[in-house]
Design a protein around this motif. Structure first.
Motif, PDB file in Angstrom:
ATOM      1  N   UNK A   1       0.841  -1.214   0.000  1.00 46.14           N
ATOM      2  CA  UNK A   1       0.000   0.000   0.000  1.00 46.14           C
ATOM      3  C   UNK A   1       0.867   1.251   0.000  1.00 46.14           C
ATOM      4  N   UNK A   2       1.427   1.574  -1.159  1.00 47.22           N
ATOM      5  CA  UNK A   2       2.415   2.641  -1.250  1.00 47.22           C
ATOM      6  C   UNK A   2       1.831   3.999  -0.863  1.00 47.22           C
ATOM      7  N   UNK A   3       0.606   4.268  -1.254  1.00 46.84           N
ATOM      8  CA  UNK A   3       0.005   5.567  -0.923  1.00 46.84           C
ATOM      9  C   UNK A   3      -0.167   5.722   0.581  1.00 46.84           C
ATOM     10  N   UNK A   4      -0.600   4.665   1.236  1.00 52.76           N
ATOM     11  CA  UNK A   4      -0.773   4.728   2.692  1.00 52.76           C
ATOM     12  C   UNK A   4       0.580   4.858   3.388  1.00 52.76           C
ATOM     13  N   UNK A   5       1.595   4.166   2.870  1.00 55.52           N
ATOM     14  CA  UNK A   5       2.937   4.257   3.461  1.00 55.52           C
ATOM     15  C   UNK A   5       3.481   5.675   3.337  1.00 55.52           C
ATOM     16  N   UNK A   6       3.309   6.289   2.173  1.00 62.24           N
ATOM     17  CA  UNK A   6       3.783   7.657   1.996  1.00 62.24           C
ATOM     18  C   UNK A   6       2.967   8.635   2.829  1.00 62.24           C
TER      19      UNK A   6
ATOM     20  N   UNK B   1       3.334  12.500   7.332  1.00 66.40           N
ATOM     21  CA  UNK B   1       2.604  13.041   8.476  1.00 66.40           C
ATOM     22  C   UNK B   1       1.148  13.341   8.210  1.00 66.40           C
ATOM     23  N   UNK B   2       0.597  12.796   7.127  1.00 65.20           N
ATOM     24  CA  UNK B   2      -0.805  13.062   6.805  1.00 65.20           C
ATOM     25  C   UNK B   2      -1.752  12.068   7.473  1.00 65.20           C
TER      26      UNK B   2
ATOM     27  N   UNK C   1       8.020   5.272   4.653  1.00 62.25           N
ATOM     28  CA  UNK C   1       8.241   6.130   3.496  1.00 62.25           C
ATOM     29  C   UNK C   1       9.495   5.749   2.740  1.00 62.25           C
ATOM     30  N   UNK C   2      10.560   5.411   3.463  1.00 63.74           N
ATOM     31  CA  UNK C   2      11.808   5.003   2.798  1.00 63.74           C
ATOM     32  C   UNK C   2      11.611   3.714   2.009  1.00 63.74           C
ATOM     33  N   UNK C   3      10.864   2.773   2.589  1.00 69.23           N
ATOM     34  CA  UNK C   3      10.613   1.512   1.883  1.00 69.23           C
ATOM     35  C   UNK C   3       9.770   1.747   0.635  1.00 69.23           C
TER      36      UNK C   3
ATOM     37  N   UNK D   1      11.093   0.817  -3.202  1.00 69.34           N
ATOM     38  CA  UNK D   1      10.438  -0.106  -4.135  1.00 69.34           C
ATOM     39  C   UNK D   1       9.994   0.593  -5.415  1.00 69.34           C
ATOM     40  N   UNK D   2       9.712   1.892  -5.340  1.00 68.95           N
ATOM     41  CA  UNK D   2       9.319   2.619  -6.548  1.00 68.95           C
ATOM     42  C   UNK D   2      10.520   2.948  -7.423  1.00 68.95           C
ATOM     43  N   UNK D   3      11.646   3.269  -6.807  1.00 65.95           N
ATOM     44  CA  UNK D   3      12.824   3.679  -7.584  1.00 65.95           C
ATOM     45  C   UNK D   3      13.607   2.499  -8.139  1.00 65.95           C
ATOM     46  N   UNK D   4      13.543   1.331  -7.481  1.00 58.54           N
ATOM     47  CA  UNK D   4      14.281   0.154  -7.942  1.00 58.54           C
ATOM     48  C   UNK D   4      13.272  -0.931  -8.300  1.00 58.54           C
ATOM     49  N   UNK D   5      12.931  -0.975  -9.579  1.00 59.15           N
ATOM     50  CA  UNK D   5      11.928  -1.945 -10.027  1.00 59.15           C
ATOM     51  C   UNK D   5      12.486  -3.355 -10.090  1.00 59.15           C
ATOM     52  N   UNK D   6      13.802  -3.529  -9.967  1.00 58.19           N
ATOM     53  CA  UNK D   6      14.406  -4.856 -10.106  1.00 58.19           C
ATOM     54  C   UNK D   6      14.497  -5.614  -8.795  1.00 58.19           C
ATOM     55  N   UNK D   7      14.215  -4.968  -7.670  1.00 59.96           N
ATOM     56  CA  UNK D   7      14.333  -5.688  -6.399  1.00 59.96           C
ATOM     57  C   UNK D   7      13.031  -6.419  -6.101  1.00 59.96           C
ATOM     58  N   UNK D   8      13.127  -7.611  -5.507  1.00 56.41           N
ATOM     59  CA  UNK D   8      11.904  -8.356  -5.190  1.00 56.41           C
ATOM     60  C   UNK D   8      11.241  -7.807  -3.933  1.00 56.41           C
ATOM     61  N   UNK D   9       9.962  -8.065  -3.814  1.00 56.61           N
ATOM     62  CA  UNK D   9       9.206  -7.718  -2.609  1.00 56.61           C
ATOM     63  C   UNK D   9       8.519  -9.001  -2.149  1.00 56.61           C
ATOM     64  N   UNK D  10       9.142  -9.741  -1.236  1.00 54.44           N
ATOM     65  CA  UNK D  10       8.548 -11.023  -0.815  1.00 54.44           C
ATOM     66  C   UNK D  10       7.294 -10.825   0.018  1.00 54.44           C
TER      67      UNK D  10
END
Length: 565
Positions: free
Chosen positions: A59-64, A69-70, A453-455, A459-468
């Motif tokens: 859930x990238x939007x919720x993480x950001x 701080x929103x 936010x860092x995670x 994941x958005x900037x490095x499309x080649x890394x896996x997300x288990x």
């Protein structure tokens, strides 16, 4: 004889290759097509399946939203119980209402709320006196109890209990506000006393919010200032210095007590009983915040570092002295066995140094102190025990008793409070520990939000890394506990909020430092090309050339058929 000439065209025809049979051409075409069919319908799908990177949905939007701080603006509503058993109920309610207005006028930091509540005291008596514990037993979330006691005095005065969250205010009865008044000297005194207890806590929370860069400018949707600028520069600098000296929050700390002496004595000390007697009550009080493990050691013939300045003898005071600027080099890290980390949590070192008899007593020159704190490392205490004389030769005692260790252990207790980030005010230890619970909850909440936010950005900037799947599960747990922490903070349930924030921080760190993700970050696409090209090049060139040849033949045959028609 008559010679016969052979035409040039006939000679050329005799050297030409015989034309291919139609069935041979068709066989070669089928072979080429078969190879490419295997590659397209079997090889490529298999390669895609075996080399594809699984990326679980996050859930990238919720993480950001949490990172910016929103999603949550931390709030700290502190419930303060006001006990006024000698005041009639209507007048007591009027006093609470007016005092609450006075507190609201003094508070310029809306994140931190002070809310007065009148205690429900019943007429149960014990030995002829009202039972002062009635009305708060069922409310463990109360931060402070203000007990109003009438006395024949000229002006109000206060007394804060050192080992309970209780403030006694003694007041002249004639200063009670009337039903029509909006203020009185008693109301002003109560509001000022309560407000003064939480000045440093507000400054600490403001510092944490400022350092996190989350939700500083205003409350979401209100434009209301957070009041960060209302903190005095002196207090802000003091809080910043205290936070810098303290350790980062951990669920468990390891306390290491070390006895160092440059000679052979003392060789033993009653450290276990001393810790049990003088430090265990403090460690038990910290149990809602952190846990502790303890070890101890004795190191004989522990000399100073060769590069450290030696103590100097002061003829005026008849003492050996260390200069303030030399204290940073006092610890001989190269030779003294001080492990920087034992176990899972950070290690807090407490060094008790007994100087040689020829350099005793030993003090700090500028302040005459015998102890100091090493930021984010531990504390040092110099003990100058009474010397024992044998044939007029002074020597240290061979054993340090529990009673002789009491001053050092009490000093270590104060140093521990400093190293764990406990505020210096107010004087009541329970209130300081409550402040530490609230500030630690804020720190963990903001830290876990920042990690989310860092995670998300990673994941958005490095499309080649896996997300288990484990990362997605940890992220889900983190977000749920962040939501719970924010809700508990707003409800004033700070101990459960700290416990929830602790889980959120742990899961956030676990998701961000997942081994499979970190390893893939150092496997770029250029490396993949470098691996595949030497393998596929020798195989791919003949296949491509064969396909191109067949395509040319097919085009040539198609043109000849068109010409023949």
């Amino acid at each position: 004889m008559k010679s016969t000439a052979v035409p040039k065209s006939a000679a050329a025809v005799s050297h030409a290759l015989p034309p291919e049979r139609a069935d041979a051409i068709w066989t070669r075409t089928k072979v080429v097509l078969s190879f490419w069919a295997v590659i397209i319908f079997f090889g490529i799908p298999m390669w895609w399946k075996t080399t594809s990177i699984y990326r679980a949905s996050l859930p990238l939007e919720e993480m950001m939203s949490w990172a910016e701080g929103k999603a949550c603006k931390p709030e700290y509503p502190l419930e303060i119980i006001l006990r006024a058993p000698s005041i009639p109920l209507p007048e007591a309610q009027n006093l609470v209402r007016i005092t609450q207005h006075a507190l609201d006028d003094l508070n310029e930091f809306p994140v931190h709320h002070l809310r007065l509540k009148l205690a429900e005291i019943t007429a149960v008596k014990n030995a002829g006196e009202f039972n002062l514990d009635i009305g708060i037993e069922g409310n463990s979330d109360a931060a402070l109890v203000v007990n109003l006691v009438p006395e024949e005095i000229a002006t109000p005065k206060s007394e804060l209990h050192s080992y309970s969250p209780r403030l006694d205010i003694f007041y002249p009865p004639n200063q009670l506000p009337s039903a029509t008044s909006s203020n009185s000297p008693l109301v002003t005194f109560i509001a000022d006393e309560i407000q003064s207890l939480y000045i440093e806590e507000k400054a600490t929370i403001a510092h944490i919010l400022k350092e996190s860069n989350i939700g500083l400018a205003s409350s979401p949707g209100t434009g209301q200032s957070t009041g960060v600028h209302s903190i005095s520069p002196e207090l802000a600098e003091f809080v910043s210095s205290r936070v810098t000296r303290s350790f980062k929050y951990a669920e468990t700390y390891h306390l290491s007590f070390s006895l160092f002496t440059p000679g052979s004595e003392p060789s033993s000390w009653e450290i276990e009983t001393a810790i049990q007697e003088f430090m265990t009550p403090l460690l038990d009080a910290f149990s809602p915040i952190s846990n502790f493990s303890i070890d101890s050691q004795v190191q004989l013939y522990a000399s100073f570092s060769p590069t450290s300045p030696r103590p100097e003898f002061d003829e005026t005071t008849r003492q050996w002295t260390l200069k303030q600027e030399d204290l940073s080099a006092f610890i001989n890290a190269a030779e003294w066995p001080l492990s920087p980390s034992i176990g899972s949590g950070p290690t807090i070192n407490f060094v008790l140094y007994v100087p040689a008899p020829t350099q005793s007593p030993l003090v700090v020159k500028e302040s005459q102190a015998t102890s100091w704190v090493v930021p984010q490392w531990g504390g040092v205490t110099i003990v100058n025990p009474p010397l024992v004389y044998t044939n007029d030769n002074p020597r240290n005692p061979s054993h340090l008793s529990q009673e002789s260790l009491k001053p050092a252990l009490l000093t270590f207790s104060h140093q521990l409070l400093t190293l764990l980030g406990t505020p210096a005010t107010p004087s009541a230890l329970p209130l300081r520990l409550q402040t530490l619970i609230r500030t630690r909850a804020a720190t963990l909440l903001l830290s876990a939000s920042s990690t989310m936010g860092s995670l998300a950005r990673l994941t958005q900037s490095l499309a080649s890394i896996p997300v288990p799947v484990t990362v997605a599960s940890s992220v889900s747990t983190t977000l749920s506990h962040l939501t719970l922490t924010c809700q508990l903070l707003r409800e004033g349930k700070f101990k459960p909020a700290l416990a929830s924030a602790r889980i959120a921080e742990k899961e956030a760190e676990k998701s961000f430092f997942e081994k499979s993700m970190v390893g893939q970050m150092y496997f770029p696409d250029e490396h993949k090309v470098a691996v595949y090209l030497p393998l596929l090049g020798p195989i791919g060139v003949p296949l491509f050339l064969g396909l191109i040849r067949e395509l040319k033949r097919f085009v040539t045959d198609l043109k000849q058929r068109r010409v023949a028609k």
